[in-house]
Design an enzyme around this catalytic site. Structure first.
Site, short mmCIF file in Angstrom:
data_model
loop_
_atom_site.label_atom_id
_atom_site.label_comp_id
_atom_site.label_asym_id
_atom_site.label_seq_id
_atom_site.Cartn_x
_atom_site.Cartn_y
_atom_site.Cartn_z
N GLY A 136 82.97 24.92 -41.39
CA GLY A 136 81.81 24.06 -40.79
C GLY A 136 81.31 22.82 -41.92
N LYS A 207 89.79 31.22 -39.21
CA LYS A 207 89.51 30.65 -40.52
C LYS A 207 90.13 31.84 -41.82
CE LYS A 207 85.61 28.76 -37.57
NZ LYS A 207 84.70 29.36 -37.75
#
Lengths: 428, 428
Positions: A136, A207
């Site tokens: 994020g 990720k």
């Protein structure tokens, strides 16, 4: 006076709207910082009539994101649709083919097609930036690629799926079983449409594969990530871990061993008083270790309109400033094809067994461990009322394959009353 | 094939040697990442004959750092001497005047002369990079200037002097008084030659002034930092804070208020279970809050050969890649002259008083607080054997000037047996 940087934004969900808001609200600030005006020229989403709470009237509208990507009046294609096939991939390729830089939040796309896209980008003299795809709002890609560029990275770890961390934290804090908290998270809208992406560790594994490519100069290898979800974690595991000074986290770890690149995304025990152990709720954390810097810990919101848009804007500002780092930190052709190594670097393990409550059961277990060369650090049989005895074992450092051999052998003894849980205790 | 990036390094202390080691050891890695060879051409230090544990024979030697800075065979002047006047300043100016970019770890130099140097750099089309000047190995300047460039920063906080954090942590863990731990730190070589730079908050204040310039687009204003050291913190303060769920940290805070830019570096109480509260020993931490990203926390080693050299190398790699962000994140001429505001944003305060143990003393204290409009959240008189009674008060949110007025009034009552300690409780 520099030319404006012209954006085409595909996808007007939460993140896309967040980006539009920042570009509109902070026009003067962005120009002061980058030396250029940042302008949205065109946008694309399925439904043009929907009220998204932000003015979009000044922008050209494209129903087809590929058409948006090909427009000759944009410099940067901002891909915020998601999905690793179909429109997102087609539009990204079209953008690169027609000379645009690409900013994306799409971890799945890059985990599956990162190498090919990076090569296409470089052939076209363009870059793909993806800060928003990992953790994020935390500027972790930038830190790894640029701030720590003088380091040989030795290990990257991270809690990078806020939903899983929320579930595990909530199980512990409220004493609720996994299924209840899963349902709660579902009601709160925290889960992906396919919840396996979250709780199965797939999203976080995407990720991790991106971080390890940058960290180790390797081609992205998502298939090389050993994935294990949190679905089998019980309150008992959480409580037992806590009683020994640990927390359970869905932890990604990437490191080079003599045999190749280990990448695993799995529930692990970490010391309760470590930064990772103290992490609660939906917050993300990435730990980067390098030969010079020792250890850096980055913490921040892993999702949400503002934080994700912040990461997208960081990439856009870099492009406005003319900073074009190679997609994975170095030219795609120089990225190595490092063999995936199974997670065999030695570590202590937490093991929970359910045994038939009968004489000799414990001895069979201990023998199976001993025969496989796994030595026991601590062992306890917890209180029980029925015919099955829960047993918790903490091993000394061992290789996972030896432990697996021991668990396999135990299955053959007939004393096992259920599937064992084995969790790595990660040194952090 | 790009030209090599040629470095001249002034200062071969711990950090300088660390940089030389990385450039020598990681030549191939640096070239893969930046696309250019990074080479040391010349170095400068007082004593050429000293054995520094690293080969320097291949480099030209300059006794005078100004002469090094002026050499026409270097592209980047790496200033690792320290000091805010004299050689470091002269050499930096000479480097800029002769067209070099500058990489420096010198917080004092930039805190005192940052604006003038940034203007000089821009006039020459050059930049000054100083990642190593703030929070050691943590890529905080990069995160703030680039990664979070889409944010209006609302607050920056940090524990940025490892020595002070070591002293405070050690006092708590070992139950030792300040003077003993100070002496211990001195023996261990943790203190600057002038220890006031550390324990008086000056060094950390320098760093804060640099962060707040970038965060708020303001001219560096070190004189605007309200400085308070840790010299008056007692074990009792640490214990009392702990009993209420707080830790005491030398905390830097910068934020805009309606009246201007508040910058303070002072001992504060922070929640024990917050990331700042959990920080131990010499580790640094910076917390950045922005309108989009919410809160980012960066943690890492604040000093030492490897971590500081890592930060210097990050800057060097950026220059090798051709990334030239303006010194304080935007052109020096656009930096605002924001008035320094005294730290009056309301907060609860921790107050420790020593009162004469006689009837009515407490009433006089309570009256003084009430008259100044300061209301009491909690108050306790701790156990005592002699004629003086220690009293701990936690106020509700108040402005510092009202609290100071109350403390002033108390002094006039004749019941005070010692100077009060008043520490802000920072919301984190």
């Amino acid at each position: 006076m520099s030319q404006p940087l012209r954006l085409g934004i595909a996808g007007l969900g939460t993140v896309g709207v967040g980006v539009v808001k920042i570009v509109r609200r902070q026009a003067a600030m962005l120009e002061a910082r980058t030396g250029r005006s940042v302008q949205i020229v065109a946008v694309s989403a399925r439904d043009a009539s929907k009220d998204r709470g932000v003015g979009l009237g000044g922008y050209a509208w494209e129903t087809d994101p590929v058409a948006l990507a090909k427009r000759d009046d944009i410099d940067v294609f901002v891909e915020l649709m998601g999905g690793h096939e179909g429109a997102a991939k087609d539009a990204t390729e079209a953008a690169l083919a027609t000379g645009k830089d690409v900013v994306t939040a799409n971890k799945a796309l890059l985990a599956h097609h990162g190498q090919a896209l990076a090569e296409q980008a470089e052939a076209a003299g363009r870059v793909i930036r993806f800060e928003a795809a990992v953790a994020g709002g935390i500027p972790v890609i930038k830190s790894l690629t640029e701030g720590l560029a003088g380091n040989e990275i030795t290990r990257v770890m991270g809690v990078m799926n806020g939903t899983c961390n929320y579930i595990l934290t909530r199980m512990q804090d409220a004493g609720l079983p996994y299924d209840d908290v899963f349902e709660e998270a579902n009601q709160l809208g925290y889960l992906e449409a396919d919840p396996t992406l979250d709780v199965g560790g797939i999203d976080a594994g995407h990720k991790l594969s991106l971080l390890s490519s940058i960290a180790f100069g390797a081609k992205v290898n998502f298939d090389g990530v050993e994935l294990e979800g949190i679905q089998r974690i019980s309150i008992e595991d959480i409580d037992q871990a806590a009683s020994m000074g640990f927390k359970i986290k869905l932890l990604g770890v990437a490191q080079l061993s003599g045999r190749g690149l280990e990448q695993r995304m799995s529930p692990c025990l970490v010391p309760a008083d470590s930064p990772l152990g103290q992490l609660k709720g939906g917050t993300n954390m990435v730990v980067i270790e390098g030969d010079a810097v020792e250890q850096i810990v980055l913490r921040g919101p892993g999702a949400g309109e503002g934080p994700t848009a912040s990461a997208v804007m960081g990439d856009i500002c870099d492009l406005a400033r003319g900073f074009r780092v190679a997609t994975f930190g170095q030219p795609a052709e120089t990225l190595k094809d490092i063999e995936a190594a199974s997670s065999n670097s030695p570590a202590p393990y937490y093991v929970r067994l359910l045994l038939e409550d009968r004489p000799g059961a414990m001895a069979k277990v201990a023998t199976a461990l001993g025969d496989a060369g796994v030595s026991i650090d601590r062992m306890r049989q917890t209180q029980h009322d029925d015919q099955q005895a829960p047993v918790i074992i903490v091993t000394h450092k061992t290789q996972r394959r030896d432990l697996d051999a021991a668990l396999e052998a135990m299955h053959g003894t007939g004393v096992m009353a259920g599937d064992p849980v084995a969790l790595r205790i990660e040194t952090v």
